[in-house]
Design a protein around this motif. Structure first.
Motif, mmCIF file in Angstrom:
data_model
loop_
_atom_site.group_PDB
_atom_site.id
_atom_site.type_symbol
_atom_site.label_atom_id
_atom_site.label_comp_id
_atom_site.label_asym_id
_atom_site.label_seq_id
_atom_site.Cartn_x
_atom_site.Cartn_y
_atom_site.Cartn_z
ATOM 1 N N PRO A 1 2.549 -3.199 6.208
ATOM 2 C CA PRO A 1 3.643 -2.322 5.797
ATOM 3 C C PRO A 1 3.161 -1.343 4.712
ATOM 4 O O PRO A 1 2.405 -1.721 3.825
ATOM 5 C CB PRO A 1 4.673 -3.283 5.207
ATOM 6 C CG PRO A 1 3.999 -4.588 5.038
ATOM 7 C CD PRO A 1 2.719 -4.578 5.782
ATOM 8 N N ILE A 2 3.570 -0.105 4.840
ATOM 9 C CA ILE A 2 3.172 0.869 3.821
ATOM 10 C C ILE A 2 4.368 1.702 3.381
ATOM 11 O O ILE A 2 5.387 1.767 4.062
ATOM 12 C CB ILE A 2 2.072 1.849 4.311
ATOM 13 C CG1 ILE A 2 2.519 2.531 5.607
ATOM 14 C CG2 ILE A 2 0.732 1.182 4.477
ATOM 15 C CD1 ILE A 2 1.942 3.897 5.745
ATOM 16 N N ILE A 3 4.192 2.319 2.258
ATOM 17 C CA ILE A 3 5.202 3.247 1.755
ATOM 18 C C ILE A 3 4.601 4.635 1.824
ATOM 19 O O ILE A 3 3.443 4.839 1.426
ATOM 20 C CB ILE A 3 5.561 2.879 0.301
ATOM 21 C CG1 ILE A 3 6.305 1.548 0.289
ATOM 22 C CG2 ILE A 3 6.386 3.975 -0.354
ATOM 23 C CD1 ILE A 3 6.342 0.907 -1.046
ATOM 24 N N ILE A 4 5.365 5.561 2.360
ATOM 25 C CA ILE A 4 4.874 6.945 2.396
ATOM 26 C C ILE A 4 5.378 7.642 1.138
ATOM 27 O O ILE A 4 6.578 7.714 0.894
ATOM 28 C CB ILE A 4 5.387 7.682 3.653
ATOM 29 C CG1 ILE A 4 4.890 6.943 4.911
ATOM 30 C CG2 ILE A 4 4.923 9.127 3.653
ATOM 31 C CD1 ILE A 4 5.397 7.533 6.193
ATOM 32 N N SER A 5 4.443 8.109 0.349
ATOM 33 C CA SER A 5 4.835 8.780 -0.882
ATOM 34 C C SER A 5 4.770 10.293 -0.698
ATOM 35 O O SER A 5 3.794 10.836 -0.192
ATOM 36 C CB SER A 5 3.910 8.356 -2.017
ATOM 37 O OG SER A 5 4.061 9.264 -3.081
ATOM 38 N N MET B 1 0.838 -1.182 0.000
ATOM 39 C CA MET B 1 0.000 0.000 0.000
ATOM 40 C C MET B 1 0.881 1.244 0.000
ATOM 41 O O MET B 1 1.932 1.267 0.646
ATOM 42 C CB MET B 1 -0.886 -0.021 1.232
ATOM 43 C CG MET B 1 -2.325 -0.274 0.879
ATOM 44 S SD MET B 1 -3.343 -0.052 2.280
ATOM 45 C CE MET B 1 -3.214 -1.662 2.991
ATOM 46 N N VAL B 2 0.475 2.229 -0.709
ATOM 47 C CA VAL B 2 1.208 3.489 -0.739
ATOM 48 C C VAL B 2 0.323 4.562 -0.129
ATOM 49 O O VAL B 2 -0.833 4.722 -0.506
ATOM 50 C CB VAL B 2 1.577 3.873 -2.188
ATOM 51 C CG1 VAL B 2 2.327 5.194 -2.200
ATOM 52 C CG2 VAL B 2 2.413 2.784 -2.831
ATOM 53 N N LEU B 3 0.884 5.265 0.849
ATOM 54 C CA LEU B 3 0.146 6.349 1.480
ATOM 55 C C LEU B 3 0.653 7.649 0.865
ATOM 56 O O LEU B 3 1.803 8.032 1.061
ATOM 57 C CB LEU B 3 0.403 6.303 2.981
ATOM 58 C CG LEU B 3 -0.463 7.155 3.894
ATOM 59 C CD1 LEU B 3 -0.577 6.503 5.240
ATOM 60 C CD2 LEU B 3 0.063 8.557 4.015
ATOM 61 N N GLU B 4 -0.177 8.264 0.069
ATOM 62 C CA GLU B 4 0.266 9.484 -0.611
ATOM 63 C C GLU B 4 -0.124 10.716 0.197
ATOM 64 O O GLU B 4 -1.314 10.994 0.357
ATOM 65 C CB GLU B 4 -0.361 9.549 -2.008
ATOM 66 C CG GLU B 4 0.291 8.577 -2.968
ATOM 67 C CD GLU B 4 -0.287 8.655 -4.367
ATOM 68 O OE1 GLU B 4 0.441 8.338 -5.316
ATOM 69 O OE2 GLU B 4 -1.461 9.047 -4.505
ATOM 70 N N LEU B 5 0.872 11.423 0.650
ATOM 71 C CA LEU B 5 0.588 12.667 1.386
ATOM 72 C C LEU B 5 0.307 13.770 0.374
ATOM 73 O O LEU B 5 1.042 13.939 -0.591
ATOM 74 C CB LEU B 5 1.793 13.044 2.248
ATOM 75 C CG LEU B 5 2.019 12.158 3.474
ATOM 76 C CD1 LEU B 5 3.322 12.540 4.150
ATOM 77 C CD2 LEU B 5 0.867 12.264 4.452
ATOM 78 N N LEU B 6 -0.780 14.498 0.644
ATOM 79 C CA LEU B 6 -1.138 15.558 -0.296
ATOM 80 C C LEU B 6 -0.732 16.925 0.224
ATOM 81 O O LEU B 6 -0.250 17.772 -0.507
ATOM 82 C CB LEU B 6 -2.638 15.521 -0.570
ATOM 83 C CG LEU B 6 -3.127 14.166 -1.132
ATOM 84 C CD1 LEU B 6 -4.621 14.175 -1.341
ATOM 85 C CD2 LEU B 6 -2.416 13.824 -2.438
#
Lengths: 265, 269
Positions: free
Chosen positions: A58-62, A27-32
């Motif tokens: 586990p996630i990736i912070i984008s 999952m990718v968590l995209e910060l706006l």
């Protein structure tokens, strides 16, 4: 001589680990934009709505979609918010050099931006890239991987592969590093793949997988949509999702906000 | 030099052997010296359909293994001049066919025959591969239903990539679609794919449409190629297909539902 080989074999057998290329959907968590309080609240709400989905995931912070990309980020606080919501951040994608250094200090990995290619070693980039992106299982071939390697090290150029014959059941056509144009139909049980766009001047009955390398600029066009599967950048749709709308229409398929969008031509 | 024609389909039970027997007989009737080779080692059928099973002494595998000469193994048809059968072995393993052996026999037959028909086994394994490898032309036998069409699509793909002509970069194998067991009434009801549907998917020229007919089964059971029954619709359709193969322009028959006459309409079927 044989002794040396024996020794090597032995060592290989006794190795405590092996490195393998693998693909995991993450999952990718995209910060706006940055507002820690709001982020905490909204994340809590999101997790509460689907607790099973976010169970120690586990996630990736984008950072690629941040409105002020070079803004100072309090990674400690971001990680803290994620962890308290049962998410385990493992890496940061995109962002400035400074930001990724900060993240590294806190034990997060670094994944180059999906759109920009960085000057890092190709191998490293490949390994991280592939694990980060949810690529369809069909591209999980060693051939595709090794090809990606050469693509990353050489400057990209767009070549187009043109196929004049029908692509028949059991056949697989892959346009590496560019677009694929098929001047006939793609049969049931056939598979067409491209790093870029796919154009089919006929019926699409098999599987079409576009945007393996460049998902943001990938489109699929066909004269009659009868596909068993279409996928762009790892986002896919099966025939049962398409039968209701635009079935047998002449269509243009593209990614819109990580969703496949089908438009009648 | 003979023209080598493979009769193939991918799927089993669609009418390959029936078609090979009919087309081979038709070519011989037109005065061309023709041999039909059964490539289905272990599941020999052609001899039954040609009614020569009791005359099989030596077979294809015996010739490949140099246990017999070609002339010893060839069986001359009793009904039609110019027609010969090379039967498959019923007892040998299917791996007994080798590419070198097949090539040797085909080139030997090429010297004295006009047409060599290779009756392919079902599937895409060794037997089917060897049957199509040396082909100059292919007759793709297809039933109007999705699984048969898909298997035919696969076979056409193999012809275009794995045949000797494809490997050498020669002119591609000539492709002919033969639609068998076609029932226009059932097509009209939507129970079968139409000619247009199949042509659209396979995208190769149509050689013929053989209507579904009881005479086909009856002919097979009696060991008489259906083309010899000039009363049956299937027999006529095969004769048309042979003429088309030889370059004549013949209109397709039996592709529309039969119109019921007044009496039939009054008294039902």
């Amino acid at each position: 001589m044989t002794e040396v080989i024996d020794k090597e074999v032995k060592e290989a057998v006794n190795q405590s680990f092996q490195i393998k290329g693998g693909m995991v959907t993450l999952m990718v968590l995209e910060l706006l934009y940055i507002d820690y309080r709001r982020f905490a609240q909204e994340l809590q709400k999101k997790v509460a709505s689907a607790p099973n989905l976010f169970n120690e995931t586990p996630i990736i912070i984008s950072l690629e979609k941040l409105d002020h990309p070079s803004e100072y980020l309090d990674f400690e606080r971001l990680i803290e918010i994620c962890r308290s919501n049962d998410l385990v951040p493992i890496a940061v994608r995109g962002g400035t050099e400074g930001q990724s250094q900060q993240a590294q200090v806190l034990g997060l990995g670094k994944i180059p931006s999906a759109t920009k290619s960085s000057g890092k070693s190709a191998q490293e980039q490949l390994l991280r890239d592939t694990s980060a992106r949810s690529i369809n299982e069909s591209v999980e071939t060693s051939a595709a991987n090794s090809e990606t390697l050469t693509l990353e090290t050489t400057p990209k150029f767009q070549s187009t592969k043109i196929v004049r014959q029908p692509v028949r059941s059991g056949q697989r056509v892959y346009a590496r590093g560019g677009d694929l144009i098929v001047l006939a139909s793609v049969g049931d049980g056939a598979e067409v793949l491209a790093d870029g766009n796919i154009h089919i001047y006929g019926s699409l009955r098999g599987r079409a997988i576009a945007g393996i390398e460049d998902k943001d600029n990938a489109h699929i066009f066909c004269q009659s949509l009868e596909a068993s599967l279409v996928s762009i950048g790892g986002v896919y749709m099966l025939d049962e999702d398409m039968r209701a709308n635009h079935w047998k229409d002449s269509v243009h398929i593209h990614l819109d906000n990580e969703n496949l969008h089908i438009e009648k031509l | 030099m003979a023209k080598i024609i493979v009769i193939t389909s991918g799927k089993g039970g669609v009418g390959k052997t029936t078609s090979a027997a009919a087309i081979g007989t038709g070519l011989a009737q037109q005065g061309h010296k023709t041999v039909i080779i059964d490539f289905d080692v272990g599941l020999r059928n052609l001899d039954l359909i040609m009614d020569c099973e009791r005359r099989v002494v030596y077979d294809f595998v015996n010739v490949i293994e140099n246990d017999a000469t070609i002339n010893q193994a060839l069986i001359k048809d009793k009904r039609v001049d110019n027609l010969f059968i090379l039967p498959a072995s019923q007892t040998k393993d299917k791996d007994a066919l080798t590419i070198d052996g097949v090539e040797r026999i085909l080139s030997e037959l090429s010297e004295s025959f006009d047409y060599i028909l290779c009756d392919s086994p079902a599937g895409i394994e060794q037997g089917a591969y060897l049957a199509l490898y040396f082909a100059d032309a292919a007759v793709i036998v297809t039933n109007p239903e999705v699984s048969s069409v898909r298997d035919s699509d696969r076979i056409i793909g193999l012809l275009q990539s794995k045949s000797r002509r494809a490997e050498k970069g020669d002119t591609p194998v000539e492709e002919h679609l033969l639609l068998t067991r076609y029932n226009p009434e059932r097509v009209e009801k939507g129970e079968m794919l139409s000619i247009e549907d199949v042509k659209d998917i396979l995208a190769i020229p149509l050689l013929g449409v053989i209507p579904e007919s009881k005479s086909v089964l009856a002919a097979s059971n009696k060991g008489i190629p259906v083309i010899l029954n000039d009363q049956s619709r299937a027999g006529k359709a095969y004769a048309d297909a042979v003429s088309r193969f030889l370059g004549k322009d013949v209109e397709h028959r039996f592709i529309e539902p039969e119109k019921k006459g007044l009496l039939r309409r009054v008294f039902g079927r």
